[in-house]
Every structure is written in C-alpha cells, then in structure tokens.
Motif scaffolding. Sequence first.
Motif, mmCIF file in Angstrom:
data_model
loop_
_atom_site.group_PDB
_atom_site.id
_atom_site.type_symbol
_atom_site.label_atom_id
_atom_site.label_comp_id
_atom_site.label_asym_id
_atom_site.label_seq_id
_atom_site.Cartn_x
_atom_site.Cartn_y
_atom_site.Cartn_z
ATOM 1 N N LEU A 141 0.810 -1.218 0.000
ATOM 2 C CA LEU A 141 0.000 0.000 0.000
ATOM 3 C C LEU A 141 0.844 1.270 0.000
ATOM 4 N N GLY A 142 0.579 2.103 -0.987
ATOM 5 C CA GLY A 142 1.226 3.397 -1.089
ATOM 6 C C GLY A 142 0.197 4.508 -0.988
ATOM 7 N N PRO A 143 0.625 5.751 -1.131
ATOM 8 C CA PRO A 143 -0.304 6.883 -0.967
ATOM 9 C C PRO A 143 -1.436 6.892 -1.984
ATOM 10 N N GLY A 144 -1.196 6.393 -3.185
ATOM 11 C CA GLY A 144 -2.244 6.372 -4.198
ATOM 12 C C GLY A 144 -3.361 5.417 -3.844
ATOM 13 N N SER A 145 -3.001 4.175 -3.527
ATOM 14 C CA SER A 145 -4.007 3.171 -3.212
ATOM 15 C C SER A 145 -4.689 3.468 -1.877
ATOM 16 N N VAL A 146 -3.929 3.949 -0.901
ATOM 17 C CA VAL A 146 -4.519 4.296 0.401
ATOM 18 C C VAL A 146 -5.469 5.478 0.243
ATOM 19 N N GLY A 147 -5.067 6.476 -0.539
ATOM 20 C CA GLY A 147 -5.926 7.625 -0.775
ATOM 21 C C GLY A 147 -7.215 7.236 -1.486
ATOM 22 N N GLY A 148 -7.116 6.316 -2.454
ATOM 23 C CA GLY A 148 -8.300 5.863 -3.161
ATOM 24 C C GLY A 148 -9.251 5.113 -2.254
ATOM 25 N N LEU A 149 -8.687 4.262 -1.394
ATOM 26 C CA LEU A 149 -9.518 3.500 -0.458
ATOM 27 C C LEU A 149 -10.196 4.436 0.546
ATOM 28 N N GLU A 150 -9.466 5.420 1.026
ATOM 29 C CA GLU A 150 -10.034 6.399 1.963
ATOM 30 C C GLU A 150 -11.196 7.149 1.314
ATOM 31 N N ARG A 151 -11.018 7.541 0.076
ATOM 32 C CA ARG A 151 -12.054 8.271 -0.654
ATOM 33 C C ARG A 151 -13.311 7.425 -0.825
ATOM 34 N N THR A 152 -13.128 6.157 -1.177
ATOM 35 C CA THR A 152 -14.281 5.273 -1.367
ATOM 36 C C THR A 152 -15.005 5.012 -0.051
ATOM 37 N N LEU A 153 -14.234 4.747 1.001
ATOM 38 C CA LEU A 153 -14.843 4.487 2.315
ATOM 39 C C LEU A 153 -15.625 5.699 2.817
ATOM 40 N N SER A 154 -15.092 6.886 2.595
ATOM 41 C CA SER A 154 -15.792 8.091 3.052
ATOM 42 C C SER A 154 -17.124 8.238 2.337
ATOM 43 N N GLY A 155 -17.196 7.742 1.094
ATOM 44 C CA GLY A 155 -18.426 7.861 0.335
ATOM 45 C C GLY A 155 -19.482 6.842 0.699
ATOM 46 N N ILE A 156 -19.069 5.670 1.212
ATOM 47 C CA ILE A 156 -20.040 4.610 1.499
ATOM 48 C C ILE A 156 -20.291 4.418 2.989
ATOM 49 N N LYS A 157 -19.648 5.222 3.811
ATOM 50 C CA LYS A 157 -19.816 5.088 5.269
ATOM 51 C C LYS A 157 -21.273 5.216 5.684
#
Length: 265
Positions: A141-157
């Motif tokens: 996991l790097g900043p790109g994949s972590v940032g993408g996962l964070e963005r998706t989780l924030s949208g479906i929380k």
Amino acid sequence: MTSTNGGDDSGTKRTGTDITRSLELLWGEGERPTRGPKPGLTLERIVTEAVRLADAEGLTAVSMRRLSTELGTGTMSLYRYVPGKSELLDLMLDRVFTPAGAAEPPAGDWRAAVEAYARETLVLYREHPWLLQVNQARPVLGPGSVGGLERTLSGIKSMGLTDPELIGVIVMVEGYVTGVARTQVQEMEAVKKSGLTDRAFWEAQYPTLERIMNSGRYPHLAGLSDDAFGSDFDHFEFGLQRVLDGLDVLVRDRHGAAEDRAERA
C-alpha cells in the motif's frame, strides 16, 4: 500488491526486504539528494515512462533494459532509483490507482459513491489493460491506493454497515467491474489481433448458426429476439444497477432495524 517476479525479469521471490524497499519508495524515502546539478533522471520520470510503455505495449514490454533505452540512460542508472521490476511494478500500480481528482459524490449518497467507484474503476482498466495481468491479492500500500480507499470508504460510510461489510462492498464491486473490464479488454485485443470487427466476426458465423438454430435442437436460443445480443444493450450498466439495488435492500433493512432499536430504547 503483486506476486509477480522480482528483479528485472528473473523468477526470484518477493522478500521482506523487497517490501520494505517498495514502501520506502512509495512513501517518499526512495530518492536521496545528490550533490551537484539536478540529475535529469528521477523516480517520477522512471515510473511515468514505465506506465506509458505498459499502456502502449503491455506489461511484458517493461524491463529495466527497455526502460533505460526509452529514457536514454544506462541500465545501471535505473538501479540507483529502483532495485528491480518488482518494486517498479508496485510504484506503477500506486501511480495508476491514485485518485484522478473526479468530483466527490454528494455527502451521504452512498449509491452515488458506489456508482462512481465502479465507473472510475472500469475506466482505469480500459486505460491500463495491463492491470488485468497483475496479481493484486497482496498489495503493497502506497499513498495512491490508500488515498483511493479512503475516498471510497468516506463515500459509502453512510450505508450503516459493519466495517467488514463495507470492505465487502468494495471487494464485490471490484470483482464485478474486473469481470466486465476483462471481457471488454479481450474484445479490443481480439479486434486488434485478428483485424476483424465484431460485426465481421459474427457475420462469418451466421450461415452455420442459422442452420443450427433452425434444426429445432436449441428452441430457447432460437426463440430469442433479434436484439438479444445487440450492442445497444449496456450490460455493464444493467449489472451495476442490479448490484446497487441489492445493496439498497440491505441498507434499508439495516437502517430500519436501527430505527426500531432506537424506538424501543
């Protein structure tokens, strides 16, 4: 992130040291400052060229030797920045998985967030078809994949599901999109390799298929309407909406149960 080979093109296994080095490179600890004039070669430039080459010719075209030729430098110069192809692939994956800056779905609208994630992922695979060749079961996991996962989780929380279920939603949608993307990419590759359009391909089979359908052995297939396999029907859209409808049932059930508990309290 991958279980592909380490080194340049060798079959060496990934080790803990390789993972550590990839993490150092991904999180900004890879390039050490050097004395003298700023060098023309950078890690950023190497990864950019590697992604461009994979997009144009496929993942097999990416080697340290080929990259050095494209960048106009010696192969050994590349190894000052990245140890080998395994770590380079980690960097390439994180680069393409970095969120592209698309508009954020409305807050609290989980359906729009899932829909956006699905569409963006399909575009990602179409733009970078070599991703379908990569084993991504164990990501670094790097900043790109972590940032993408964070963005998706924030949208479906706002779905109100448990944390494992939220990850399950992402895994499910990713699996659906990957399957559709694989079919679409294979169709594009088939046209490129054969020189035949889809129309020409099926027209070549028409006389034989017509005779078989008229035999009476396949009544359900023979009874399908003329547009059953038409290109106007969007199979991706149809499947995506059914996935969303199924999730909607679950979310409504959870919210209803939560409201019942609140009323009894």
